[in-house]
Design a protein around this motif. Structure first.
Motif, PDB file in Angstrom:
ATOM      1  N   PHE A   1      35.000  44.575  45.869  1.00 49.87           N
ATOM      2  CA  PHE A   1      35.263  46.131  47.003  1.00 49.87           C
ATOM      3  C   PHE A   1      36.573  44.969  46.489  1.00 49.87           C
ATOM      4  N   ILE A   2      37.053  43.831  46.173  1.00 51.51           N
ATOM      5  CA  ILE A   2      38.585  43.263  45.748  1.00 51.51           C
ATOM      6  C   ILE A   2      39.043  43.811  45.002  1.00 51.51           C
ATOM      7  N   VAL A   3      38.699  44.142  43.838  1.00 46.42           N
ATOM      8  CA  VAL A   3      39.069  44.774  42.295  1.00 46.42           C
ATOM      9  C   VAL A   3      38.270  45.909  42.755  1.00 46.42           C
ATOM     10  N   GLY A   4      37.784  46.827  43.400  1.00 47.23           N
ATOM     11  CA  GLY A   4      37.796  48.209  43.425  1.00 47.23           C
ATOM     12  C   GLY A   4      38.892  48.594  44.240  1.00 47.23           C
ATOM     13  N   ALA A   5      39.472  48.210  45.382  1.00 53.20           N
ATOM     14  CA  ALA A   5      40.905  47.798  46.186  1.00 53.20           C
ATOM     15  C   ALA A   5      41.720  47.871  45.654  1.00 53.20           C
ATOM     16  N   ILE A   6      41.945  47.074  44.797  1.00 57.37           N
ATOM     17  CA  ILE A   6      43.516  47.077  43.983  1.00 57.37           C
ATOM     18  C   ILE A   6      43.489  48.364  42.859  1.00 57.37           C
ATOM     19  N   GLY A   7      42.283  49.164  42.377  1.00 51.59           N
ATOM     20  CA  GLY A   7      42.187  50.033  41.418  1.00 51.59           C
ATOM     21  C   GLY A   7      42.705  51.020  42.529  1.00 51.59           C
ATOM     22  N   PHE A   8      41.809  51.076  43.204  1.00 49.14           N
ATOM     23  CA  PHE A   8      42.118  52.247  44.283  1.00 49.14           C
ATOM     24  C   PHE A   8      43.492  52.568  44.545  1.00 49.14           C
ATOM     25  N   VAL A   9      43.976  50.935  44.752  1.00 52.92           N
ATOM     26  CA  VAL A   9      45.746  51.204  45.452  1.00 52.92           C
ATOM     27  C   VAL A   9      46.724  51.427  43.886  1.00 52.92           C
ATOM     28  N   ALA A  10      46.378  50.981  43.086  1.00 54.98           N
ATOM     29  CA  ALA A  10      47.188  50.603  41.821  1.00 54.98           C
ATOM     30  C   ALA A  10      47.134  52.061  41.023  1.00 54.98           C
ATOM     31  N   GLY A  11      47.062  53.380  41.277  1.00 59.54           N
ATOM     32  CA  GLY A  11      47.092  54.212  41.019  1.00 59.54           C
ATOM     33  C   GLY A  11      46.594  55.501  41.120  1.00 59.54           C
ATOM     34  N   PRO A  12      45.364  55.918  41.710  1.00 59.79           N
ATOM     35  CA  PRO A  12      43.776  54.856  40.978  1.00 59.79           C
ATOM     36  C   PRO A  12      43.325  54.461  39.726  1.00 59.79           C
ATOM     37  N   ASN A  13      43.643  53.652  39.531  1.00 63.74           N
ATOM     38  CA  ASN A  13      42.743  53.014  38.135  1.00 63.74           C
ATOM     39  C   ASN A  13      41.255  53.461  38.240  1.00 63.74           C
ATOM     40  N   LEU A  14      40.778  53.834  37.403  1.00 62.40           N
ATOM     41  CA  LEU A  14      39.363  54.344  37.545  1.00 62.40           C
ATOM     42  C   LEU A  14      38.579  53.110  36.829  1.00 62.40           C
ATOM     43  N   LEU A  15      39.575  52.236  35.265  1.00 60.87           N
ATOM     44  CA  LEU A  15      38.268  51.674  35.460  1.00 60.87           C
ATOM     45  C   LEU A  15      38.232  50.111  36.382  1.00 60.87           C
ATOM     46  N   LEU A  16      39.701  49.734  37.108  1.00 57.88           N
ATOM     47  CA  LEU A  16      39.079  48.315  38.507  1.00 57.88           C
ATOM     48  C   LEU A  16      37.792  48.943  39.143  1.00 57.88           C
ATOM     49  N   ILE A  17      38.091  50.313  39.276  1.00 57.86           N
ATOM     50  CA  ILE A  17      37.384  51.499  40.144  1.00 57.86           C
ATOM     51  C   ILE A  17      35.746  50.874  40.105  1.00 57.86           C
ATOM     52  N   TYR A  18      35.919  51.161  39.073  1.00 55.41           N
ATOM     53  CA  TYR A  18      34.180  51.110  38.090  1.00 55.41           C
ATOM     54  C   TYR A  18      33.708  49.361  37.734  1.00 55.41           C
ATOM     55  N   ILE A  19      34.551  48.696  37.383  1.00 55.13           N
ATOM     56  CA  ILE A  19      34.530  47.581  37.576  1.00 55.13           C
ATOM     57  C   ILE A  19      33.991  46.826  38.746  1.00 55.13           C
ATOM     58  N   GLY A  20      35.151  47.018  39.304  1.00 57.12           N
ATOM     59  CA  GLY A  20      34.253  46.690  41.330  1.00 57.12           C
ATOM     60  C   GLY A  20      32.640  47.173  41.684  1.00 57.12           C
ATOM     61  N   ALA A  21      32.595  48.446  41.155  1.00 55.36           N
ATOM     62  CA  ALA A  21      31.299  49.366  41.545  1.00 55.36           C
ATOM     63  C   ALA A  21      30.137  48.526  41.087  1.00 55.36           C
TER      64      ALA A  21
END
Length: 85
Positions: free
Chosen positions: A44-64
C-alpha cells in the motif's frame, strides 16, 4: 530452564481440525500473519507513492504485486505450520 523450553511454554503445541499439530499463537500473532501484514503495508505504501508521484504506473503495479504476494506467502506459511488454525 533453557530458552527453548521457555519458547515452548509461550507457544504450546495444539491440534487443528484436520489433525495437524501446530504451535498455538495467541491473538493470531503468528509469523505468517506478521509477514503478510508487513507485505500488505509495504504494498500500500509503494502503491500510494506511485499514485501521488505522477501517477507512476510501475510503482502502482509493484505495490499491487506486493499485496497479491502477501496473500500467497501467508497461505504458504500457514500450510507450513507457521500460522494459527
Amino acid at each position: 530452564m533453557t530458552q527453548s523450553a521457555h519458547a515452548d511454554e509461550q507457544f504450546p503445541i495444539t491440534t487443528t481440525r484436520d489433525g495437524k499439530k501446530v504451535k498455538y499463537y495467541h491473538h493470531s500473532a503468528s509469523p505468517a500473519i506478521w509477514v503478510g501484514t508487513v507485505l500488505v503495508t509495504l504494498g500500500f505504501i509503494v502503491g500510494a507513492i506511485g499514485f501521488v508521484a505522477g501517477p507512476n504506473l510501475l510503482l502502482i503495479y509493484i505495490g499491487a504485486g506486493l499485496i497479491v504476494a502477501s496473500f500467497v506467502v501467508t497461505l504458504i506459511l500457514k500450510a507450513l505450520g507457521l500460522g494459527h488454525g
